[in-house]
Design a protein around this motif. Structure first.
Motif, PDB file in Angstrom:
ATOM      1  N   LEU A 124       0.828  -1.201   0.000  1.00  0.00           N
ATOM      2  CA  LEU A 124       0.000   0.000   0.000  1.00  0.00           C
ATOM      3  C   LEU A 124       0.868   1.259   0.000  1.00  0.00           C
ATOM      4  CD1 LEU A 124      -2.804  -1.151   2.470  1.00  0.00           C
ATOM      5  CD2 LEU A 124      -3.051  -0.748   0.010  1.00  0.00           C
ATOM      6  N   ARG A 127       2.383   1.561  -3.585  1.00  0.00           N
ATOM      7  CA  ARG A 127       1.531   1.606  -4.777  1.00  0.00           C
ATOM      8  C   ARG A 127       0.432   2.667  -4.775  1.00  0.00           C
ATOM      9  NH1 ARG A 127       0.114  -4.525  -6.084  1.00  0.00           N
ATOM     10  NH2 ARG A 127      -0.926  -3.522  -7.836  1.00  0.00           N
ATOM     11  N   ILE A 128       0.139   3.270  -3.623  1.00  0.00           N
ATOM     12  CA  ILE A 128      -0.848   4.355  -3.626  1.00  0.00           C
ATOM     13  C   ILE A 128      -0.154   5.604  -4.144  1.00  0.00           C
ATOM     14  CG2 ILE A 128      -2.301   5.865  -2.233  1.00  0.00           C
ATOM     15  CD1 ILE A 128      -2.752   3.488  -0.348  1.00  0.00           C
ATOM     16  N   ARG A 129      -0.641   6.156  -5.222  1.00  0.00           N
ATOM     17  CA  ARG A 129       0.012   7.300  -5.869  1.00  0.00           C
ATOM     18  C   ARG A 129      -0.587   8.645  -5.468  1.00  0.00           C
ATOM     19  NH1 ARG A 129       4.125   5.205  -6.043  1.00  0.00           N
ATOM     20  NH2 ARG A 129       4.575   3.519  -7.444  1.00  0.00           N
ATOM     21  N   ARG A 130      -1.891   8.681  -5.243  1.00  0.00           N
ATOM     22  CA  ARG A 130      -2.554   9.957  -4.928  1.00  0.00           C
ATOM     23  C   ARG A 130      -3.064   9.903  -3.495  1.00  0.00           C
ATOM     24  NH1 ARG A 130      -6.795  11.820  -7.529  1.00  0.00           N
ATOM     25  NH2 ARG A 130      -6.091  13.913  -7.095  1.00  0.00           N
ATOM     26  N   ILE A 134      -7.147  10.720  -0.059  1.00  0.00           N
ATOM     27  CA  ILE A 134      -7.346   9.742   1.012  1.00  0.00           C
ATOM     28  C   ILE A 134      -7.225  10.440   2.365  1.00  0.00           C
ATOM     29  CG2 ILE A 134      -6.354   7.677   2.104  1.00  0.00           C
ATOM     30  CD1 ILE A 134      -5.571   6.802  -0.796  1.00  0.00           C
ATOM     31  N   LEU A 185     -10.044   3.267   1.135  1.00  0.00           N
ATOM     32  CA  LEU A 185      -9.302   2.660   0.019  1.00  0.00           C
ATOM     33  C   LEU A 185     -10.235   1.917  -0.933  1.00  0.00           C
ATOM     34  CD1 LEU A 185      -6.117   1.233   1.807  1.00  0.00           C
ATOM     35  CD2 LEU A 185      -6.310   3.310   0.420  1.00  0.00           C
ATOM     36  N   SER A 188     -11.285   4.681  -3.261  1.00  0.00           N
ATOM     37  CA  SER A 188     -10.285   5.396  -4.070  1.00  0.00           C
ATOM     38  C   SER A 188      -9.251   4.484  -4.736  1.00  0.00           C
ATOM     39  CB  SER A 188      -9.559   6.437  -3.214  1.00  0.00           C
ATOM     40  OG  SER A 188      -8.888   5.788  -2.152  1.00  0.00           O
ATOM     41  N   GLU A 189      -9.046   3.289  -4.188  1.00  0.00           N
ATOM     42  CA  GLU A 189      -8.008   2.388  -4.712  1.00  0.00           C
ATOM     43  C   GLU A 189      -8.569   0.981  -4.907  1.00  0.00           C
ATOM     44  OE1 GLU A 189      -4.917   3.090  -5.596  1.00  0.00           O
ATOM     45  OE2 GLU A 189      -4.830   5.170  -4.922  1.00  0.00           O
ATOM     46  N   HIS A 191      -9.070  -1.033  -7.473  1.00  0.00           N
ATOM     47  CA  HIS A 191      -8.332  -2.010  -8.296  1.00  0.00           C
ATOM     48  C   HIS A 191      -7.066  -2.502  -7.592  1.00  0.00           C
ATOM     49  CE1 HIS A 191     -11.096  -1.608 -11.576  1.00  0.00           C
ATOM     50  NE2 HIS A 191     -10.980  -0.294 -11.524  1.00  0.00           N
ATOM     51  N   LEU A 192      -6.428  -1.627  -6.853  1.00  0.00           N
ATOM     52  CA  LEU A 192      -5.257  -2.041  -6.089  1.00  0.00           C
ATOM     53  C   LEU A 192      -5.647  -3.077  -5.040  1.00  0.00           C
ATOM     54  CD1 LEU A 192      -2.377  -1.909  -4.977  1.00  0.00           C
ATOM     55  CD2 LEU A 192      -2.979   0.241  -3.832  1.00  0.00           C
TER      56      LEU A 192
END
Length: 198
Positions: A124, A127-130, A134, A185, A188-189, A191-192
């Motif tokens: 996490l 790989r979390i870019r933005r 969050i 998450l 916002s995330e 697919h991750l």
């Protein structure tokens, strides 16, 4: 109060709008997991919530049907209904396996009692870019204080922001804070998280 898994699933499906129910069925039909049965299109077409709940229980068995419905509700962004369903399933079978974020990762990867966000901490963080959206949501949900929020936002990279979040607010807020972080998450995330769960 509903007394069987079928009834609990039916009541959760009845909370969906017609459009959400269509999305739910479409996502369910697209679901492919190795070793799992698939729901047939004919079984869902033009069916109401009672029949859909029956199809789910007969296709996946009771306990697995609950986790499939929770996962599918999360996939179509109906997280409030998914959370309520998780609680009802836990009340229905307190000794059984509760379909939660942790139970959706393969059991070979999960350690007993380890939260999903702890298990996948490194992934996490990397790989979390933005991260700012969050953090905004965590601030709104009172996981972060204004001081913690300002300190994290002052850091230039998302990886360092994530590390500070883990070492500070997520550690001090315990399981409740981690649950909220995971629900943020999910939005916002998505697919991750799906990637980490497979």
């Amino acid at each position: 109060m509903a007394s069987t898994i079928r009834q609990v699933l039916q009541l959760s499906l009845e909370e969906l709008t017609k459009d959400e129910l269509k999305k739910f069925c479409a996502r369910l039909l697209d679901r492919e997991r190795v070793g799992e049965p698939r729901v047939r299109r004919r079984a869902l077409e033009d069916k109401d919530e009672v029949v859909i709940a029956d199809v789910l229980v007969s296709t996946f068995t009771g306990a697995k049907a609950g986790s499939v419905v929770v996962e599918t509700l999360q996939a179509i962004q109906c997280n409030h209904i998914a959370a309520r369903l998780e609680a009802e399933l836990a009340n229905l079978n307190p000794q059984g396996s509760r379909p939660s974020a942790n139970s959706m990762i393969p059991t070979s990867k999960a350690r007993p009692g380890e939260h999903f966000v702890d298990k996948h901490r490194s992934a996490l963080i990397q790989r979390i870019r933005r991260f700012p959206p969050i953090l905004d949501k965590l601030m709104d949900l009172k996981v972060l204080s204004q001081e913690e929020y300002d300190a994290i936002m002052a850091i230039p990279t998302s990886q360092e922001q994530a590390r500070l979040l883990y070492n500070g607010a997520l550690t001090s807020s315990g399981t409740a804070g981690k649950d909220i972080f995971l629900s943020v998450l999910e939005e916002s995330e998505f697919h991750l998280l799906q990637d980490l769960r497979t």
